[in-house]
Design a protein around this motif. Structure first.
Motif, short mmCIF file in Angstrom:
data_model
loop_
_atom_site.label_atom_id
_atom_site.label_comp_id
_atom_site.label_asym_id
_atom_site.label_seq_id
_atom_site.Cartn_x
_atom_site.Cartn_y
_atom_site.Cartn_z
N ARG A 23 -7.61 -8.38 85.89
CA ARG A 23 -9.04 -8.75 85.87
C ARG A 23 -9.21 -10.25 85.82
O ARG A 23 -10.03 -10.82 86.54
CB ARG A 23 -9.74 -8.12 84.66
N GLY A 24 -8.42 -10.90 84.98
CA GLY A 24 -8.52 -12.36 84.84
C GLY A 24 -8.13 -13.09 86.12
O GLY A 24 -8.62 -14.18 86.39
N LEU A 25 -7.24 -12.48 86.90
CA LEU A 25 -6.82 -13.08 88.17
C LEU A 25 -7.69 -12.61 89.33
O LEU A 25 -7.44 -12.97 90.48
CB LEU A 25 -5.35 -12.74 88.47
N GLU A 26 -8.68 -11.78 88.99
CA GLU A 26 -9.63 -11.25 89.98
C GLU A 26 -8.92 -10.53 91.12
O GLU A 26 -9.20 -10.75 92.30
CB GLU A 26 -10.51 -12.38 90.53
N VAL A 27 -7.99 -9.67 90.77
CA VAL A 27 -7.29 -8.92 91.81
C VAL A 27 -8.17 -7.77 92.29
O VAL A 27 -9.04 -7.28 91.58
CB VAL A 27 -5.91 -8.39 91.36
N GLU A 28 -7.89 -7.36 93.52
CA GLU A 28 -8.62 -6.23 94.11
C GLU A 28 -8.04 -4.94 93.56
O GLU A 28 -6.83 -4.76 93.55
CB GLU A 28 -8.43 -6.22 95.63
N GLY A 29 -8.93 -4.05 93.16
CA GLY A 29 -8.49 -2.73 92.74
C GLY A 29 -7.86 -2.73 91.37
O GLY A 29 -7.43 -3.77 90.86
N PRO A 30 -7.80 -1.55 90.75
CA PRO A 30 -7.25 -1.47 89.40
C PRO A 30 -5.72 -1.61 89.41
O PRO A 30 -5.05 -1.18 90.35
CB PRO A 30 -7.65 -0.06 88.95
N VAL A 31 -5.20 -2.24 88.39
CA VAL A 31 -3.75 -2.34 88.21
C VAL A 31 -3.28 -1.02 87.60
O VAL A 31 -3.80 -0.58 86.59
CB VAL A 31 -3.41 -3.54 87.31
N VAL A 32 -2.32 -0.39 88.26
CA VAL A 32 -1.79 0.88 87.76
C VAL A 32 -0.33 0.70 87.39
O VAL A 32 0.30 -0.29 87.75
CB VAL A 32 -1.97 2.01 88.80
N VAL B 285 7.76 -2.12 91.83
CA VAL B 285 7.00 -3.36 92.04
C VAL B 285 5.69 -3.05 92.75
O VAL B 285 5.67 -2.32 93.74
CB VAL B 285 7.75 -4.38 92.93
N ARG B 286 4.61 -3.60 92.26
CA ARG B 286 3.33 -3.53 92.96
C ARG B 286 2.74 -4.93 93.06
O ARG B 286 2.81 -5.68 92.10
CB ARG B 286 2.32 -2.65 92.23
N GLU B 287 2.15 -5.21 94.19
CA GLU B 287 1.52 -6.51 94.37
C GLU B 287 0.03 -6.36 94.58
O GLU B 287 -0.41 -5.40 95.23
CB GLU B 287 2.12 -7.21 95.59
N TYR B 288 -0.71 -7.31 94.04
CA TYR B 288 -2.18 -7.31 94.17
C TYR B 288 -2.63 -8.68 94.61
O TYR B 288 -2.21 -9.69 94.01
CB TYR B 288 -2.81 -7.00 92.81
N GLU B 289 -3.47 -8.73 95.61
CA GLU B 289 -4.04 -10.01 96.03
C GLU B 289 -5.22 -10.34 95.12
O GLU B 289 -6.04 -9.47 94.82
CB GLU B 289 -4.52 -9.96 97.48
N GLY B 290 -5.29 -11.58 94.70
CA GLY B 290 -6.40 -12.01 93.84
C GLY B 290 -6.60 -13.50 94.00
O GLY B 290 -6.16 -14.09 94.98
N LEU C 14 8.11 -15.36 93.73
CA LEU C 14 7.88 -15.88 92.39
C LEU C 14 6.95 -17.11 92.36
O LEU C 14 6.06 -17.19 91.53
CB LEU C 14 9.23 -16.25 91.76
N GLU C 15 7.17 -18.01 93.29
CA GLU C 15 6.43 -19.28 93.26
C GLU C 15 4.94 -19.11 93.54
O GLU C 15 4.13 -19.89 93.07
CB GLU C 15 7.03 -20.27 94.26
N ASP C 16 4.59 -18.09 94.33
CA ASP C 16 3.18 -17.91 94.73
C ASP C 16 2.44 -16.89 93.88
O ASP C 16 1.29 -16.59 94.14
CB ASP C 16 3.09 -17.39 96.17
N SER C 17 3.13 -16.31 92.91
CA SER C 17 2.52 -15.19 92.17
C SER C 17 2.62 -15.41 90.67
O SER C 17 3.46 -16.16 90.20
CB SER C 17 3.26 -13.88 92.46
N VAL C 18 1.76 -14.70 89.95
CA VAL C 18 2.01 -14.45 88.54
C VAL C 18 2.81 -13.16 88.51
O VAL C 18 2.39 -12.15 89.06
CB VAL C 18 0.69 -14.30 87.76
N THR C 19 3.99 -13.19 87.89
CA THR C 19 4.86 -12.02 87.87
C THR C 19 4.90 -11.45 86.46
O THR C 19 5.28 -12.14 85.51
CB THR C 19 6.29 -12.41 88.33
N LEU C 20 4.47 -10.20 86.31
CA LEU C 20 4.51 -9.51 85.02
C LEU C 20 5.64 -8.50 85.08
O LEU C 20 5.71 -7.71 86.02
CB LEU C 20 3.21 -8.74 84.76
N ILE C 21 6.51 -8.50 84.08
CA ILE C 21 7.66 -7.61 84.09
C ILE C 21 7.65 -6.74 82.85
O ILE C 21 7.87 -7.21 81.73
CB ILE C 21 8.98 -8.41 84.19
N GLU C 22 7.39 -5.44 83.05
CA GLU C 22 7.45 -4.49 81.93
C GLU C 22 8.90 -4.15 81.65
O GLU C 22 9.69 -3.98 82.57
CB GLU C 22 6.67 -3.20 82.24
#
Ligand code: ATP
Ligand code: MG
Length: 168
Positions: free
Chosen positions: A48-57, A64-69, A96-104
């Motif tokens: 939400r903070g990165l204003e990505v499209e669609g819900p993060v699941v 790996v899932r990617e979301y444009e925001g 990595l350089e172009d994204s925020v990467t979250l790793i569970e």
């Protein structure tokens, strides 16, 4: 730095604030904690903070899932990796350089991760909906941002009811 949340929405709100005010392209955030502690919930807030499209699941079945925001979000779940080396095969490094990467479950792969990272450690709190969320900034870029991170944590603590219990 610790935050206590009392609902899934409060955990999302913390993630949202991190995504909106603090995270930027190139960042790696490691989300650790037992099953159901809220790693994905926090990731949803970051989305939400990165204003990505669609819900993060949950990425559990895809790894790996990617979301444009405003900034691309790359959400990784390494729980099902058989070998730590496989993290290199996921192809996240190119992004990595172009994204925020979250790793569970990133703690299992800590040796394969950059030294500069934010660690978010979630544990169960007193009640069923309580979570203790520890934020650990590591490395140079996070050292520079730790003041801003502390402000976010303090704003979450401004309500007396949300003070983290004193550690003895
Ligand atoms: N304070 C809270 N913060 C986050 N989640 C909470 C909280 N209170 C209750 N919950 C519930 O806990 C669950 C957290 O699920 P979530 O999928 O985010 O966990 P997870 O850590 O990603 O689990 P997994 O290891 O299976 O991926 C949700 O059902 C959510 O509604
Ligand atoms: Mg999850």
């Amino acid at each position: 730095m610790k935050v206590v949340t009392r609902s899934v929405e409060e955990t999302r709100a913390l993630g949202e604030e991190l995504g909106r005010d603090l995270l930027r392209a190139g960042d790696v955030v490691v989300l650790s904690g037992e099953l159901g502690t809220g790693k994905t919930a926090l990731a949803q807030g970051v989305g939400r903070g990165l204003e990505v499209e669609g819900p993060v699941v949950s990425p559990t079945f895809t790894l790996v899932r990617e979301y444009e925001g405003r900034v691309r979000l790359c959400h990784v779940d390494v729980y099902r990796l058989e070998r730590v080396q496989e993290i290199h095969e996921l192809g996240i490094e190119e992004q990595l350089e172009d994204s925020v990467t979250l790793i569970e479950w990133g703690e299992v792969a800590v040796n394969a991760l950059p030294a500069d990272r934010l660690e978010v450690r979630l544990t169960a709190g007193g009640g069923p909906d309580e979570r203790i969320i520890e934020l650990v900034p590591l490395g140079e870029s996070w050292r520079r941002r730790s003041g801003r991170l502390a402000e976010i944590v303090e704003s979450r603590l401004s309500d007396e009811d949300h003070q983290a219990p004193e550690t003895t």
